[in-house]
Scaffold this active site. Structure first.
Site, PDB file in Angstrom:
ATOM      1  N   PHE A  89      23.207  21.220 -74.213  1.00 45.42           N
ATOM      2  CA  PHE A  89      23.444  21.389 -72.785  1.00 45.42           C
ATOM      3  C   PHE A  89      22.269  20.712 -72.061  1.00 45.42           C
ATOM      4  CE2 PHE A  89      27.552  23.385 -72.269  1.00 45.42           C
ATOM      5  CZ  PHE A  89      27.922  23.378 -73.596  1.00 45.42           C
TER       6      PHE A  89
ATOM      7  N   SER B 127      26.337  15.874 -77.133  1.00 43.68           N
ATOM      8  CA  SER B 127      26.058  16.342 -75.776  1.00 43.68           C
ATOM      9  C   SER B 127      27.257  17.101 -75.240  1.00 43.68           C
ATOM     10  CB  SER B 127      25.796  15.121 -74.891  1.00 43.68           C
ATOM     11  OG  SER B 127      25.866  15.473 -73.527  1.00 43.68           O
TER      12      SER B 127
ATOM     13  N   TYR C  35      28.441   6.254 -71.602  1.00 47.99           N
ATOM     14  CA  TYR C  35      27.492   7.097 -72.353  1.00 47.99           C
ATOM     15  C   TYR C  35      28.256   8.219 -73.065  1.00 47.99           C
ATOM     16  CZ  TYR C  35      24.499  11.079 -73.196  1.00 47.99           C
ATOM     17  OH  TYR C  35      23.906  12.174 -73.785  1.00 47.99           O
TER      18      TYR C  35
ATOM     19  N   TYR D 218      11.620  12.694 -76.170  1.00 49.64           N
ATOM     20  CA  TYR D 218      11.432  14.055 -75.660  1.00 49.64           C
ATOM     21  C   TYR D 218      11.853  15.099 -76.696  1.00 49.64           C
ATOM     22  CZ  TYR D 218      12.439  18.031 -72.467  1.00 49.64           C
ATOM     23  OH  TYR D 218      12.526  19.240 -71.838  1.00 49.64           O
TER      24      TYR D 218
ATOM     25  N   LYS E 253      29.103   8.979 -77.259  1.00 47.89           N
ATOM     26  CA  LYS E 253      28.875  10.220 -78.014  1.00 47.89           C
ATOM     27  C   LYS E 253      30.160  10.702 -78.680  1.00 47.89           C
ATOM     28  CE  LYS E 253      24.495  10.751 -77.371  1.00 47.89           C
ATOM     29  NZ  LYS E 253      23.554  10.671 -78.516  1.00 47.89           N
TER      30      LYS E 253
HETATM   31  C1  UD1 Z   1      23.351  14.474 -67.176  1.00 53.34           C
HETATM   32  C2  UD1 Z   1      24.499  13.597 -67.543  1.00 53.34           C
HETATM   33  C3  UD1 Z   1      24.984  14.008 -68.926  1.00 53.34           C
HETATM   34  C4  UD1 Z   1      23.851  13.867 -69.918  1.00 53.34           C
HETATM   35  C5  UD1 Z   1      22.668  14.691 -69.459  1.00 53.34           C
HETATM   36  C6  UD1 Z   1      21.465  14.473 -70.360  1.00 53.34           C
HETATM   37  C7  UD1 Z   1      25.552  12.920 -65.440  1.00 53.34           C
HETATM   38  C8  UD1 Z   1      26.743  13.037 -64.571  1.00 53.34           C
HETATM   39  N1  UD1 Z   1      25.550  13.700 -66.532  1.00 53.34           N
HETATM   40  O1  UD1 Z   1      23.817  15.834 -67.170  1.00 53.34           O
HETATM   41  O2  UD1 Z   1      26.083  13.213 -69.311  1.00 53.34           O
HETATM   42  O3  UD1 Z   1      24.271  14.312 -71.194  1.00 53.34           O
HETATM   43  O4  UD1 Z   1      22.313  14.340 -68.129  1.00 53.34           O
HETATM   44  O5  UD1 Z   1      20.720  13.388 -69.989  1.00 53.34           O
HETATM   45  O6  UD1 Z   1      24.638  12.160 -65.163  1.00 53.34           O
HETATM   46  N2  UD1 Z   1      20.817  17.091 -59.540  1.00 53.34           N
HETATM   47  C9  UD1 Z   1      20.420  17.016 -58.213  1.00 53.34           C
HETATM   48  N3  UD1 Z   1      19.448  16.101 -57.875  1.00 53.34           N
HETATM   49  C10 UD1 Z   1      18.878  15.275 -58.784  1.00 53.34           C
HETATM   50  C11 UD1 Z   1      19.283  15.347 -60.136  1.00 53.34           C
HETATM   51  C12 UD1 Z   1      20.267  16.264 -60.484  1.00 53.34           C
HETATM   52  O7  UD1 Z   1      20.905  17.745 -57.361  1.00 53.34           O
HETATM   53  O8  UD1 Z   1      18.018  14.452 -58.405  1.00 53.34           O
HETATM   54  C13 UD1 Z   1      21.829  18.101 -59.913  1.00 53.34           C
HETATM   55  C14 UD1 Z   1      23.108  17.510 -60.512  1.00 53.34           C
HETATM   56  O9  UD1 Z   1      24.041  17.215 -59.514  1.00 53.34           O
HETATM   57  C15 UD1 Z   1      23.545  18.648 -61.443  1.00 53.34           C
HETATM   58  C16 UD1 Z   1      22.220  19.260 -61.912  1.00 53.34           C
HETATM   59  O10 UD1 Z   1      21.262  18.888 -60.938  1.00 53.34           O
HETATM   60  O11 UD1 Z   1      24.253  19.623 -60.748  1.00 53.34           O
HETATM   61  C17 UD1 Z   1      21.775  18.766 -63.262  1.00 53.34           C
HETATM   62  O12 UD1 Z   1      21.753  17.350 -63.271  1.00 53.34           O
HETATM   63  P1  UD1 Z   1      21.172  16.503 -64.491  1.00 53.34           P
HETATM   64  O13 UD1 Z   1      19.829  17.003 -64.852  1.00 53.34           O
HETATM   65  O14 UD1 Z   1      21.323  15.054 -64.172  1.00 53.34           O
HETATM   66  O15 UD1 Z   1      22.122  16.903 -65.727  1.00 53.34           O
HETATM   67  P2  UD1 Z   1      23.711  16.753 -65.903  1.00 53.34           P
HETATM   68  O16 UD1 Z   1      24.341  16.105 -64.739  1.00 53.34           O
HETATM   69  O17 UD1 Z   1      24.234  18.085 -66.292  1.00 53.34           O
END
Ligand code: UD1
Length: 340
Positions: free
Chosen positions: A180, A127, A151, A14, A155
């Site tokens: 981010f 990250s 993971y 990506y 990093k």
């Molecule tokens: C996640 C990883 C992080 C990694 C990044 C890049 C975790 C805890 N963290 O970040 O270490 O560097 O991805 O791949 O997995 N959410 C929902 N429903 C969903 C998916 C996400 O509500 O189906 C919410 C999550 O709770 C969060 C936000 O959306 O509040 C972003 O989630 P996500 O895209 O997975 O990113 P991170 O958790 O920030």
């Protein structure tokens, strides 16, 4: 003037594929490496269409010392950008050895091959996960570092290893770029995020619901200490992220000094704000339900991006509407991702 040659690992992924195009457009040549463990060969056709040139590509695993040595030895590589890594937090907890082997082992192999060929300029994909559960927002680069899963540990170990390498030999110049939350896609809709199986991350899940592949989004918790109770993150357009790599390379090649920098916008949006912005941009509803928190999640995380602005001359240009519109264009034009 000759165009410096940049080695991209994870080049068909990506962020790798978007950075490939940004480098070509900015006066660099690129040789890409990938083993397609989490990407598709079709990416190369798309890059060909978008750049008007045949991609210089080597199918190889970054953990293969012989392959990495051969790629670098046969060319005049000016610098490497190392994207190749696994990134699923949940999977890392069940397969820690695979994560350390690929993420730490692959970096080690790459650096040894670089050193043996006197190529000592590297941009490393780190990250915001290295900040753990941040004590202060926005997050500055000198915030305390910690991790809560293999993971993240992979990093942080990688960052520490690279700091040691730079300490030992001033000829190395290394950028540690702490991403981010990358979202969005190329404006053409030809390349974008193409996760295999159920997406772990928010934006690809939202786009798959909007395109009708999944019934509804599960929102992981609405009882965080945030304005609407849902998790807040710093979403950054992948094209801005790609430009950040171009600027980091210019800095390293010009200054011959390392840098650690956040790549974020400095603005946090909640899950519900993302859903609403996406619905507006796409014109499609995104049904959702609130479910329990996801284990290991934090409430809020967003960058102080001022160091990248001051030292690299880089700031994110694209706002939330563009992030959503471009994610949607990619998903709607490619409902099943890259064709095999
Ligand atoms: C996640 C990883 C992080 C990694 C990044 C890049 C975790 C805890 N963290 O970040 O270490 O560097 O991805 O791949 O997995 N959410 C929902 N429903 C969903 C998916 C996400 O509500 O189906 C919410 C999550 O709770 C969060 C936000 O959306 O509040 C972003 O989630 P996500 O895209 O997975 O990113 P991170 O958790 O920030």
């Amino acid at each position: 003037m000759t165009r410096p040659l940049i080695l991209l690992t994870g080049a068909t992924g990506y962020i790798g594929s978007h950075t490939w195009l940004a480098l070509l457009a900015s006066g660099f040549d690129v040789v890409g490496v990938d083993n397609f463990s989490n990407s598709s060969r079709e990416t190369l056709n798309r890059l060909h269409r978008l750049s008007g040139q045949t991609p210089d590509f080597v199918e190889a695993d970054v953990c293969s010392a012989a392959a990495m040595d051969a790629v670098i030895r046969g060319r005049r590589v000016a610098a490497a950008v190392h994207f190749a890594a696994f990134k699923a937090v949940g999977e890392s907890a069940s397969q820690p050895l695979a994560y350390y082997a690929n993420n730490v082992g692959g970096l080690l192999t790459l650096c040894q091959a670089m050193q043996a060929n006197d190529c000592k300029t590297l941009v490393f994909s780190s990250s915001a996960t290295v900040y753990g559960n941040p004590q202060q927002l926005p997050i500055r680069e000198d915030a305390p570092l910690s991790t809560t899963n293999p993971y993240g540990a992979s990093k942080l170990i990688s960052e520490n290893m690279l700091r040691d390498v730079e300490q030992a030999d001033a000829a190395w110049a290394i950028a540690l770029l702490r991403y981010f939350n990358p979202v969005g896609a190329h404006e053409s809709g030809l390349i974008g995020e193409d996760p295999r199986g159920t997406p772990n991350n928010l934006m690809p899940y939202i786009t798959q619901v909007a395109v009708g592949q999944r019934a509804r989004l599960q929102v992981f918790g609405n009882d965080y200490d945030t304005p609407d109770g849902t998790g807040v993150r710093d979403y950054i357009h992948v094209l801005d992220l790609a430009d950040g790599h171009v600027q980091a390379l210019r800095y390293l090649l010009g200054q011959r000094r390392g840098i650690t920098a956040n790549l974020g916008t400095g603005v946090g949006y909640s899950v519900l704000e993302m859903v609403r912005a996406f619905e507006q941009a796409s014109g499609h509803p995104v049904p959702f339900e609130i479910v329990a928190r996801r284990p290991g999640d934090i409430g809020a995380c967003y960058a102080d991006p001022s160091r990248a602005r001051e030292m690299l001359g880089w700031t994110a240009q694209r706002g939330l509407a563009a992030m959503c519109a471009d994610s949607w264009r990619w998903q709607s034009q490619n409902p099943h991702g890259m064709a095999p």
